[in-house]
Design an enzyme around this catalytic site. Structure first.
Site, PDB file in Angstrom:
ATOM      1  CG  HIS A  75       0.682   5.348   4.054  1.00 47.86           C
ATOM      2  ND1 HIS A  75      -0.212   5.220   5.096  1.00 47.86           N
ATOM      3  CD2 HIS A  75       1.478   4.255   4.100  1.00 47.86           C
ATOM      4  CE1 HIS A  75       0.046   4.098   5.757  1.00 47.86           C
ATOM      5  NE2 HIS A  75       1.060   3.492   5.175  1.00 47.86           N
ATOM      6  CG  HIS A 118      -0.382  -0.134   2.534  1.00 45.12           C
ATOM      7  ND1 HIS A 118       0.159  -1.322   2.998  1.00 45.12           N
ATOM      8  CD2 HIS A 118      -0.224   0.750   3.547  1.00 45.12           C
ATOM      9  CE1 HIS A 118       0.604  -1.157   4.233  1.00 45.12           C
ATOM     10  NE2 HIS A 118       0.404   0.102   4.596  1.00 45.12           N
TER      11      HIS A 118
END
Ligand code: ZN
Length: 136
Positions: free
Chosen positions: A101, A99
């Site tokens: 951010h 992921h």
């Protein structure tokens, strides 16, 4: 992998506040935001980190990351946008599904990654709406 919370979000089995998605990616609000508008982009196909993600998914994540950065700037008007991506526990990764951010930052705001306090659903929903409205 059956325990992966981000895979559960992709399947719709776990709640999230989605912002946008395409064939390869999903973006949703971070439940433990460092700032209002903190959003995550993930590949829909599970990969633990940058060493495992397939190049096509990585390119798709990068494409959406740029769109979301524009959206954050338009919706939240921060002084800057931090893009952060962690690989391995030693690097601070806590969810082992790749992921990125995107975190709105203001001049003088702390660069520390703590404290992480769970945000209220109505706040997350509001930020997701603001961000969606700022895209395209
Ligand atoms: Zn996963």
């Amino acid at each position: 992998m059956s325990e992966c919370v981000f895979c559960s979000i992709v399947r719709g089995d776990a709640p999230s506040h989605p912002v946008c998605e395409d064939e390869f990616t999903l973006a949703f609000m971070d439940r433990f935001p460092l700032a209002p508008g903190h959003v995550l982009v993930i590949p829909k196909q599970h990969a633990s980190n940058i060493f495992e993600i397939d190049p096509e998914s990585l390119a798709a994540v990068s494409r959406i990351t740029q769109q979301l950065a524009h959206g954050i700037r338009k919706a939240f008007d921060p002084d800057g946008v931090m893009v952060m991506q962690l690989n391995g526990a030693a690097a601070g990764q806590t969810v082992f599904h790749y992921h990125a951010h995107l975190i709105p930052r203001d001049q003088g705001s702390s660069l520390t990654l703590q404290p992480r306090v769970e945000a209220q659903d109505h706040a997350l929903a509001g930020w997701a709406s603001r961000l969606q409205a700022a895209l395209d």
